[in-house]
Design a protein around this motif. Structure first.
Motif, PDB file in Angstrom:
ATOM      1  N   SER A  60     -19.279  46.572  -6.576  1.00 46.49           N
ATOM      2  CA  SER A  60     -18.330  47.666  -6.739  1.00 46.49           C
ATOM      3  C   SER A  60     -17.230  47.577  -5.682  1.00 46.49           C
ATOM      4  O   SER A  60     -17.514  47.294  -4.520  1.00 46.49           O
ATOM      5  CB  SER A  60     -19.058  49.004  -6.585  1.00 46.49           C
ATOM      6  OG  SER A  60     -18.126  50.070  -6.506  1.00 46.49           O
ATOM      7  N   ARG A  62     -15.993  49.998  -4.424  1.00 47.05           N
ATOM      8  CA  ARG A  62     -16.230  51.163  -3.574  1.00 47.05           C
ATOM      9  C   ARG A  62     -17.154  50.859  -2.406  1.00 47.05           C
ATOM     10  O   ARG A  62     -17.380  51.696  -1.558  1.00 47.05           O
ATOM     11  CB  ARG A  62     -16.848  52.294  -4.391  1.00 47.05           C
ATOM     12  CG  ARG A  62     -16.038  52.723  -5.571  1.00 47.05           C
ATOM     13  CD  ARG A  62     -14.880  53.554  -5.158  1.00 47.05           C
ATOM     14  NE  ARG A  62     -14.311  54.221  -6.319  1.00 47.05           N
ATOM     15  CZ  ARG A  62     -13.432  55.169  -6.228  1.00 47.05           C
ATOM     16  NH1 ARG A  62     -13.002  55.558  -5.065  1.00 47.05           N
ATOM     17  NH2 ARG A  62     -12.957  55.717  -7.307  1.00 47.05           N
ATOM     18  N   ALA A 114     -17.058  58.353  -5.980  1.00 49.15           N
ATOM     19  CA  ALA A 114     -16.964  57.064  -5.288  1.00 49.15           C
ATOM     20  C   ALA A 114     -18.342  56.593  -4.813  1.00 49.15           C
ATOM     21  O   ALA A 114     -18.675  55.406  -4.922  1.00 49.15           O
ATOM     22  CB  ALA A 114     -16.010  57.172  -4.099  1.00 49.15           C
ATOM     23  N   GLU A 117     -20.405  55.570  -7.925  1.00 45.93           N
ATOM     24  CA  GLU A 117     -19.893  54.335  -8.520  1.00 45.93           C
ATOM     25  C   GLU A 117     -20.362  53.095  -7.767  1.00 45.93           C
ATOM     26  O   GLU A 117     -20.338  51.996  -8.311  1.00 45.93           O
ATOM     27  CB  GLU A 117     -18.366  54.351  -8.568  1.00 45.93           C
ATOM     28  CG  GLU A 117     -17.809  55.227  -9.655  1.00 45.93           C
ATOM     29  CD  GLU A 117     -16.293  55.309  -9.623  1.00 45.93           C
ATOM     30  OE1 GLU A 117     -15.656  54.833  -8.648  1.00 45.93           O
ATOM     31  OE2 GLU A 117     -15.724  55.856 -10.573  1.00 45.93           O
ATOM     32  N   GLY A 118     -20.786  53.263  -6.524  1.00 47.67           N
ATOM     33  CA  GLY A 118     -21.288  52.127  -5.750  1.00 47.67           C
ATOM     34  C   GLY A 118     -22.625  51.616  -6.231  1.00 47.67           C
ATOM     35  O   GLY A 118     -23.033  50.507  -5.885  1.00 47.67           O
TER      36      GLY A 118
END
Length: 158
Positions: A60, A62, A114, A117-118
């Protein structure tokens, strides 16, 4: 790795962060790099951070990229060093410090998104569900009688 410690960027609870400047090969690191360092004998948290970053990989954008680690001797002290992608914006903790521990609801949603999403392989539906659930849990603290937490802390953590 051939590098020298540059300007200090900050200090956390278990490590210091500085710029890492390559000395022989300017392409040694793919981008501007920070080095997070702790004395080798007390570096278990930093070594754990590397383990977590290795497991997450670069799945990712992120997640801060890890470029490796090494040990160095400086002024007779051994240090464990973790090389990380430089994050110019700072951390969420920095943001909270700069705003008296408060962020807007919009920022809370974006930071939650965020973080979620990692996680490798998570679907967009699960991301939105996690954000929605996080924002709903926040409402617990806005009640007339929010929950209280009492804790006894050992003086060594202060």
């Amino acid at each position: 790795m051939d590098w020298v410690r540059g300007d200090a960027l900050g200090r956390g609870s278990f490590a210091t962060v500085s710029l890492a400047i390559p000395t022989t090969n300017p392409n040694q690191f793919p981008s501007l790099t920070a080095v997070k360092s702790a004395e080798a004998q007390t570096s278990c948290w930093l070594r754990n951070e590397k383990h977590v970053l290795d497991r997450l990989g670069s799945s990712s954008p992120r997640i801060i990229r890890c470029f490796g680690d090494d040990c160095s001797f400086e002024n007779g002290v051994e240090y464990y060093n973790l090389f990380l992608e430089y994050a110019a914006g700072g951390s969420l903790a920095d943001e909270l410090k700069n705003h008296d521990g408060q962020i807007s609801e919009h920022e809370a949603r974006e930071y939650t998104r965020a973080i979620v999403e990692g996680k490798p392989g998570i679907s967009s539906e699960k991301i939105e569900a996690a954000v929605r659930d996080r924002m709903a849990r926040k409402e617990i603290f806005r009640r007339a009688n929010p929950p209280l937490l009492y804790a006894v802390l050992d003086e060594s953590i202060l």
